[in-house]
Motif scaffolding. Sequence first.
Motif, PDB file in Angstrom:
ATOM      1  N   ASP A 194       0.847  -1.197   0.000  1.00  0.00           N
ATOM      2  CA  ASP A 194       0.000   0.000   0.000  1.00  0.00           C
ATOM      3  C   ASP A 194       0.881   1.246   0.000  1.00  0.00           C
ATOM      4  N   ILE A 195       0.958   1.936  -1.139  1.00  0.00           N
ATOM      5  CA  ILE A 195       1.841   3.099  -1.232  1.00  0.00           C
ATOM      6  C   ILE A 195       1.229   4.352  -0.594  1.00  0.00           C
ATOM      7  N   GLY A 196       0.130   4.176   0.144  1.00  0.00           N
ATOM      8  CA  GLY A 196      -0.373   5.234   1.003  1.00  0.00           C
ATOM      9  C   GLY A 196       0.199   5.099   2.406  1.00  0.00           C
ATOM     10  N   SER A 197       0.882   3.974   2.662  1.00  0.00           N
ATOM     11  CA  SER A 197       1.491   3.702   3.964  1.00  0.00           C
ATOM     12  C   SER A 197       2.826   4.416   4.077  1.00  0.00           C
ATOM     13  N   ILE A 198       3.036   5.120   5.171  1.00  0.00           N
ATOM     14  CA  ILE A 198       4.278   5.863   5.375  1.00  0.00           C
ATOM     15  C   ILE A 198       5.485   4.926   5.358  1.00  0.00           C
ATOM     16  N   GLN A 199       5.324   3.713   5.917  1.00  0.00           N
ATOM     17  CA  GLN A 199       6.447   2.773   5.973  1.00  0.00           C
ATOM     18  C   GLN A 199       6.836   2.292   4.578  1.00  0.00           C
ATOM     19  N   VAL A 200       5.846   2.062   3.733  1.00  0.00           N
ATOM     20  CA  VAL A 200       6.114   1.643   2.350  1.00  0.00           C
ATOM     21  C   VAL A 200       6.802   2.778   1.585  1.00  0.00           C
ATOM     22  N   LEU A 201       6.323   3.994   1.809  1.00  0.00           N
ATOM     23  CA  LEU A 201       6.932   5.153   1.151  1.00  0.00           C
ATOM     24  C   LEU A 201       8.389   5.327   1.590  1.00  0.00           C
ATOM     25  N   LEU A 202       8.656   5.119   2.861  1.00  0.00           N
ATOM     26  CA  LEU A 202      10.018   5.251   3.361  1.00  0.00           C
ATOM     27  C   LEU A 202      10.924   4.161   2.792  1.00  0.00           C
ATOM     28  N   SER A 203      10.378   2.970   2.621  1.00  0.00           N
ATOM     29  CA  SER A 203      11.152   1.881   2.009  1.00  0.00           C
ATOM     30  C   SER A 203      11.479   2.209   0.554  1.00  0.00           C
TER      31      SER A 203
END
Length: 219
Positions: A137-146
């Motif tokens: 889910d690219i709305g997730s901050i953790q995914v975006l940070l990765s």
Amino acid sequence: KTLDISIVLDTVCPWCFVGKRRLEKAVSMAKEKWPELAVNIDYLPYQLDSKMGKGLDKLEVYRMKFGDRLDTVLKGISDTGKADGIEFDFSGKMSNTLDSHRLIDYATRQKNNGGEEDVQDKVVESLMRRYFELEEDIGSIQVLLSAAEDAGLDRQAVEKYLESDEGVAELKKKAESVKGIGSRGVPFYIINSRFGVAGAETPEVFLEAFEKVFEKSLS
């Protein structure tokens, strides 16, 4: 010879991922044809649904959009993706894409301030691979940070940026202005500020567009 290509896309648009692969192939073909060619790629934001929430079921969103045609539409996208080296997976969550565009915009700023030339491309590649192939889910901050880390960006600096409202108003204004330059959908490609290509065209169509741009510049 120089090609300045602005790519208008949304990060949850499957045809934008297909278009990315096809443009990459076209650029490779162009560099074989014109060994001295320099290519600069920039990304412009477009939101297919700026009012979308977060953590929505991806398949349900597609079902609401396509109804009885869902299976046919997804098979068409999947088959096309395979031909271009993409393994589409339509499960997982879908979210508003504003923050993913903010991450791309952050990468743009880093590039403009002396960072790596391909940092934007690395961010876009990671976002699309994670969303379309890894069910993330690219709305997730953790995914975006990765995704930011994949592109070599500083995780803590990106987290501070995304948790603020820095650049949000400017980004929304840029997204609105994009709609006024001829882009009514995505993907859309602006080549040397004078030639537009709409849709995920074949590498051959892109190559033809490059040739036309160079012909115009000589006339």
